[in-house]
Design a protein around this motif. Structure first.
Motif, PDB file in Angstrom:
ATOM      1  N   ASN A  97       0.970  -1.360  -0.082  1.00  0.00           N
ATOM      2  CA  ASN A  97      -0.285   0.116  -0.395  1.00  0.00           C
ATOM      3  C   ASN A  97       0.781   1.568  -0.013  1.00  0.00           C
ATOM      4  N   CYS A  98       2.652   0.997  -0.266  1.00  0.00           N
ATOM      5  CA  CYS A  98       2.692   2.175  -0.112  1.00  0.00           C
ATOM      6  C   CYS A  98       3.850   2.335  -1.550  1.00  0.00           C
ATOM      7  N   GLY A  99       3.199   1.588  -2.083  1.00  0.00           N
ATOM      8  CA  GLY A  99       4.045   1.623  -3.355  1.00  0.00           C
ATOM      9  C   GLY A  99       5.645   1.003  -3.397  1.00  0.00           C
ATOM     10  N   GLY A 100       5.404   0.146  -2.654  1.00  0.00           N
ATOM     11  CA  GLY A 100       6.922  -0.399  -2.225  1.00  0.00           C
ATOM     12  C   GLY A 100       7.219  -1.458  -3.360  1.00  0.00           C
ATOM     13  N   VAL A 101       6.061  -2.256  -3.255  1.00  0.00           N
ATOM     14  CA  VAL A 101       6.404  -3.724  -4.847  1.00  0.00           C
ATOM     15  C   VAL A 101       6.471  -2.701  -6.260  1.00  0.00           C
ATOM     16  N   GLN A 102       7.672  -2.577  -6.460  1.00  0.00           N
ATOM     17  CA  GLN A 102       7.727  -2.127  -8.376  1.00  0.00           C
ATOM     18  C   GLN A 102       7.966  -3.819  -9.115  1.00  0.00           C
ATOM     19  N   GLN A 147      10.010   4.931  -0.805  1.00  0.00           N
ATOM     20  CA  GLN A 147       8.988   4.110  -0.316  1.00  0.00           C
ATOM     21  C   GLN A 147       8.645   2.997   0.668  1.00  0.00           C
ATOM     22  N   LEU A 148      10.095   2.485   0.984  1.00  0.00           N
ATOM     23  CA  LEU A 148      10.438   1.337   1.554  1.00  0.00           C
ATOM     24  C   LEU A 148      10.613   1.077   3.029  1.00  0.00           C
ATOM     25  N   VAL A 149      10.905   2.888   3.195  1.00  0.00           N
ATOM     26  CA  VAL A 149      11.450   2.899   4.417  1.00  0.00           C
ATOM     27  C   VAL A 149       9.877   3.468   5.110  1.00  0.00           C
ATOM     28  N   ASP A 150       8.879   4.253   4.156  1.00  0.00           N
ATOM     29  CA  ASP A 150       7.547   4.635   4.920  1.00  0.00           C
ATOM     30  C   ASP A 150       6.941   3.788   5.277  1.00  0.00           C
ATOM     31  N   ALA A 151       7.233   2.385   4.024  1.00  0.00           N
ATOM     32  CA  ALA A 151       6.226   0.915   4.452  1.00  0.00           C
ATOM     33  C   ALA A 151       6.782   0.459   5.945  1.00  0.00           C
ATOM     34  N   VAL A 152       8.014   0.642   6.513  1.00  0.00           N
ATOM     35  CA  VAL A 152       8.301   0.269   7.431  1.00  0.00           C
ATOM     36  C   VAL A 152       7.399   0.966   8.764  1.00  0.00           C
ATOM     37  N   MET A 153       7.567   1.995   8.681  1.00  0.00           N
ATOM     38  CA  MET A 153       7.393   2.618   9.200  1.00  0.00           C
ATOM     39  C   MET A 153       6.093   3.032   9.899  1.00  0.00           C
ATOM     40  N   LEU A 154       4.828   2.574   8.770  1.00  0.00           N
ATOM     41  CA  LEU A 154       3.434   2.048   8.635  1.00  0.00           C
ATOM     42  C   LEU A 154       3.038   1.217  10.070  1.00  0.00           C
ATOM     43  N   ALA A 155       4.209  -0.214   9.219  1.00  0.00           N
ATOM     44  CA  ALA A 155       4.069  -1.595   9.645  1.00  0.00           C
ATOM     45  C   ALA A 155       3.867  -1.160  10.817  1.00  0.00           C
ATOM     46  N   ALA A 156       5.044  -1.299  11.421  1.00  0.00           N
ATOM     47  CA  ALA A 156       5.359  -0.418  12.863  1.00  0.00           C
ATOM     48  C   ALA A 156       3.947   0.050  13.806  1.00  0.00           C
TER      49      ALA A 156
END
Length: 948
Positions: A97-102, A147-156
């Protein structure tokens, strides 16, 4: 005698017993053999992190962890043990959902690594996340990391109970059907995040018994030599060997089918042989292949093939190959095999510059940039139930590659089927079909299904690279800073083979000063064979080489006349009515509004740089204009099909090849928008893509064309279907009603650029023309810090203002922006494929890790609606890797006075410049390159004779 070992490990909570070879097996090879193929192997040398797993509570890279060093009953967690598509972990949900998968190839390794981080630290700061990924060498080549850092922060947040997975999951609005432009999740994203998607090596593992494994014979002794003999005798006696294959076994032409973009090119006379016949022309050439029962047997036998080579002179750069006394690399063609002039204005450009109020000159070099996709090259081939040779690969142009493969291996095109595997990135290299042809040759020679996979080192030396380029440039302006004349002489080092080289010459001349208004210009691009890795497509194709010189001399001219770099650009950007260098309109003119948007940000950045500048840490700000064309040429076409299904859902068929840029989500977005009158929801659309047996030819995933062309073709197909479904009362027929009335339920849409008025190819004599249906624009600002003790440059912040039309999917476009920008940063500071013996993996080639890319990247989208584009859209992707590197280079000069003329700007180069300045010396540009006879004489000769 091989001695094996029985072992038990606790894998994802369950004990699993297996048999392994303790001397040869790695932890990764065991994991994957047991079916846990979510763990990917990229580099194979522990520098990319794709193989990350958790062993006894610690994140490790499993591709270099020998199984004999793993203690019995150790606890192991792989991506499969973290979450599944039915029950995703918060990290997997956040990644999606953060666009971390390309492309998704690195995704499992990142998620496993992040899982280990959050176990230790449930509330990390962003910089702690970045430190963790740096420490564990997790590399992403697609996203730019933000976006990958965004994803970690959101998952946390979810793991701490502050949010739920439902809250972070984007839910499309099925009531309004307003999907276009929104962050709709890619159809393939969740599978990639959970490690369930099979890439090429996963397909190979799961092929049926009887499949042969193919290994390459790359002599890797010289970069240029005559083949005296190929002795297969010893190899043929090795265990498991079925056949050793050489060029003598090829039933076709054994070379790529080269198109000619310019009649002034001799490239058709110098083909790229799939299997070397008489010469080795570059370090990665393949002299033979070995097909054996196992991969290990094939590799062992390949080492026994003896290739005797007589060394010949090696010309590993353009400057050597262009010398008059250089021998021909291809006997059929001169080393300089293509030239493309550009002539704009009637003035004497040489005199205008010589006698102009202000003028600058310089010589510049842009390096041979490696693509460094985390997945290398792997291909499978077999004859299917219809006796059609089927090739599974990561093609970027299925139908073009199908034609290439057919003629090179000796089958009619109708007996070749191309199927695209899920692909772990490409960025352009996989548009070349040489490895696909190798697989076809092996399948035909053995009459067996085969799997061909390369080590990362083999892939590095075999695959194409961005062409290096040398440029001599001069630029002049009047007392007001308005450009009066420009001169660019560009020598393109296209390596050992010619494919697309003359087309590249055309691209380069079109972007040397885009999007400025330049009244008078003379440009000549020349393309030469060398004995280095051959040139191929790479995001931004042709434009980075042009901008390396163009955006440097713009800054140099500003410095000479004492004008701010922003101001000189403001005075020279094209306004409505101005023509580009090729003599045509820019289509849209968003440049003023883009600069207005940047101005306060620029002024703030300059003020901050001055405030933070110290003798030890010099701060600077750099600008660069960029952009790119949309669609290939005036003859480009795209075909798609849409079908109404028996359950009244819809199937879309196309070849929008997805290399990570989002071919699946792009196709879904344009199809949903085109079918909007029917009130279709996203879950009513099924995509069938990238199989030449069932999908029409939608063209290449290149030239930022896919969204534009596929969108236009989709509108045509949808309109046909909607018209057929519409009843007289305005309601729509069901599938049952359509079939009852004998009305077809499947409709083809084809868009052809040839139907668009005003499009004409670039003239090979003058460089004038209007070949592109649209353009995209990007304006960059880099803020850097230079350590004066070491010469190391750190990029602190980066801003991009873009105009790519109306955005179809925000995460897809921003993914291309962040990714392209990160490649540009690597291009500026570290990336290179110069030393073929040293540059054999992502680390040694200078791939940017997360701490090399700033977390502070700001994207500002202008979104000017394109009047001719589908739903107001244009293209995307390549503008984002056109000129960002020059914003960094210009920022270094602004920070410390050192101008880097030859990329990349490694610390030692900057340090040498600083030392020269400290000693009171001027940092001089390289001596003017000898690129061939005088460019003005060459241009006149071409104009007079139509030849070179």
């Amino acid at each position: 005698m091989m001695k094996l070992k029985k072992m038990t490990l606790n894998m994802n909570g369950a004990d699993r017993t297996f048999i392994c070879d303790p001397e040869k097996d790695t932890l990764a090879s065991v994991i994957r053999r047991l079916g846990l193929t979510g763990t990917k192997v990229g580099c194979g040398t522990g520098v990319c992190g794709a193989c990350s797993v958790i062993l006894n509570g610690k994140v490790i890279r499993s591709c270099t962890k020998k199984i004999k060093t793993v203690e019995e009953y150790s606890q192991l967690t792989t991506i499969e043990g973290i979450g599944t598509p039915n029950q995703p972990h918060p990290l997997q949900a956040a990644w999606v959902n953060c666009g971390g998968v390309q492309c998704g190839f690195c995704t499992p390794g990142f998620i496993v690594s992040a899982y280990g981080l959050l176990k230790e630290n449930p509330a990390p700061a962003r910089e702690e996340v970045r430190d963790w990924f740096q420490k564990h060498r997790n590399v992403c080549r697609c996203t730019g990391y933000k976006q990958l850092v965004d994803a970690v922060m959101l998952a946390a947040e979810v793991m701490r109970g502050e949010k739920t997975i439902e809250e972070i999951w984007y839910k499309p609005d099925d009531q309004t059907k307003e999907y276009y432009g929104k962050p709709v999740v890619r159809p393939s994203a969740l599978g990639k995040a959970c490690g369930t998607v099979d890439y090429g090596d996963d397909v190979e593992l799961k092929m049926p018994p009887g499949t042969l494994h193919v290994a390459l014979v790359q002599p890797r002794k010289v970069s240029h030599g005559a083949i005296i003999s190929i002795d297969c005798t010893e190899a043929e006696k090795m265990p498991g060997v079925v056949k050793v294959i050489t060029s003598k076994d090829v039933k076709g032409t054994n070379h790529m089918d080269l198109f000619t973009a310019s009649p002034l090119s001799t490239n058709m006379k110098a083909p790229h042989h799939i299997l070397a016949e008489d010469r080795i022309r570059m370090y990665g050439d393949v002299a033979a292949m070995v097909a054996a029962v196992t991969k290990e047997q094939a590799k062992a036998a390949a080492e026994k093939v003896k290739v005797e080579i007589e060394p010949l002179p090696e010309y590993v750069n353009y400057l050597d190959a262009a010398m008059p006394d250089a021998i021909r690399i291809h006997e059929e063609s001169p080393n300089i095999y293509a030239k493309w002039p550009l002539v704009k204005g009637d003035e004497d450009v040489e005199t205008l510059i010589d006698e102009g109020e202000y003028a600058v000159s310089g010589s510049f070099y842009s390096t041979r940039e490696p693509h460094l996709s985390i997945e290398g090259d792997t291909v499978q081939a077999y004859f299917d139930e219809d006796d059609v040779l089927t090739i599974h690969c990561k093609s970027q142009s299925i139908y073009w590659n199908k034609s290439d493969v057919a003629q090179s291996i000796g089958l009619p095109p109708e007996r070749v089927r191309m199927v695209m595997n899920p692909a772990g990135g490409s960025f352009g290299w996989s548009i070349t079909a040489a490895s696909f042809a190798l697989a076809g040759i092996a399948a035909m020679a053995t009459e067996m299904p085969i799997a061909l996979s390369m080590s990362y080192e083999e892939f590095m030396h075999f695959s194409g690279k961005r062409s290096a380029a040398y440029s001599n440039a001069r630029l002049a302006c009047d007392e007001n800073g308005k450009i009066t004349a420009a001169e660019f002489d560009i020598g393109i080092d296209h390596g050992a083979y010619a494919e697309m080289g003359d087309d590249l010459a055309n691209k380069v001349i079109r972007f040397v000063l885009f999007p400025y208004s330049v009244p008078n210009a003379r440009v000549l691009s020349r393309v030469a064979f060398t004995n280095h890795g051959f040139g191929t497509a790479y995001r931004g194709y042709g434009s980075p080489q042009a901008y390396t010189a163009g955006e440097a001399v713009i800054d140099m001219l500003a410095e000479k006349i004492g004008m701010d770099p922003f101001e000189i650009r403001w005075r020279n950007i094209a306004r409505k009515g101005d023509k580009n260098l090729a003599g045509s309109d820019f289509v849209d003119y968003p440049m003023e509004e883009m600069m207005k948007r940047l101005k306060p940000l620029y002024e703030k950045a300059v003020a901050e740089a001055r405030a933070e500048d110290t003798p030890q840490k010099r701060r600077g700000v750099g600008l660069a204009w960029g952009g790119y064309n949309v669609t290939d040429n005036p003859f480009d076409q795209c075909t798609v099909a849409i079908e109404l299904n028996p359950d009244n859902t819809f199937t879309k068929y196309d070849t929008w090849q997805d290399l990570g840029q989002g071919g699946d989500i792009g196709s879904l977005m344009v199809t949903a928008e085109a079918l909007k009158p029917l009130g279709v929801t996203l879950d009513q659309i099924r995509l069938i893509q990238n199989d030449s047996a069932v999908c029409p030819n939608s063209g290449s995933s290149a030239s930022s064309r896919s969204h534009y062309m596929n969108g236009k073709a989709t509108i045509i197909a949808a309109e046909k279907l909607i018209k057929a479904m519409r009843k007289e009362d305005g309601t729509y027929r069901t599938y049952e009603e359509m079939t009852a009335e004998g009305i077809p339920t499947k409709y083809v849409g084809q868009h052809e650029n040839a139907t668009v008025p005003g499009l004409v190819p670039t003239d090979p004599i003058t460089g004038q023309g209007n070949p592109s249906i649209d353009y995209t624009y990007a304006l960059y600002m880099a803020e850097v810090e230079v350590d004066t003790e070491t010469g190391k440059t750190t990029i602190l912040k980066f801003t991009c203002i873009d105009d790519v039309g109306v955005i179809g999917n925000i995460h897809a476009v921003e993914g291309q922006a962040y990714g392209g920008i990160s490649h540009s940063m690597g291009f500026a500071l570290s990336e290179d494929y110069l030393d073929v013996r040293k540059h054999n993996n992502p680390f040694s080639c200078g791939v940017p890790y997360i701490k090399d890319i700033p977390d502070d990247i700001q994207l500002i989208h202008m979104g000017t609606r394109r009047k001719n584009g589908p739903f107001g859209s244009s293209g995307a992707s390549e503008a984002f890797q056109s000129s960002g590197h020059m914003a960094v280079i210009n920022a270094i000069s602004n920070a410390c006075g050192v101008r880097i003329y030859e990329l990349p700007a490694k610390p030692e180069k900057v340090k040498a410049g600083l030392e020269a300045i400290a000693a009171g010396k001027k940092v001089e540009p390289p001596k003017k390159y000898y690129l061939g006879p005088d460019m003005y004489d060459e241009i006149q000769k071409i104009r007079d004779t139509g030849k070179f």
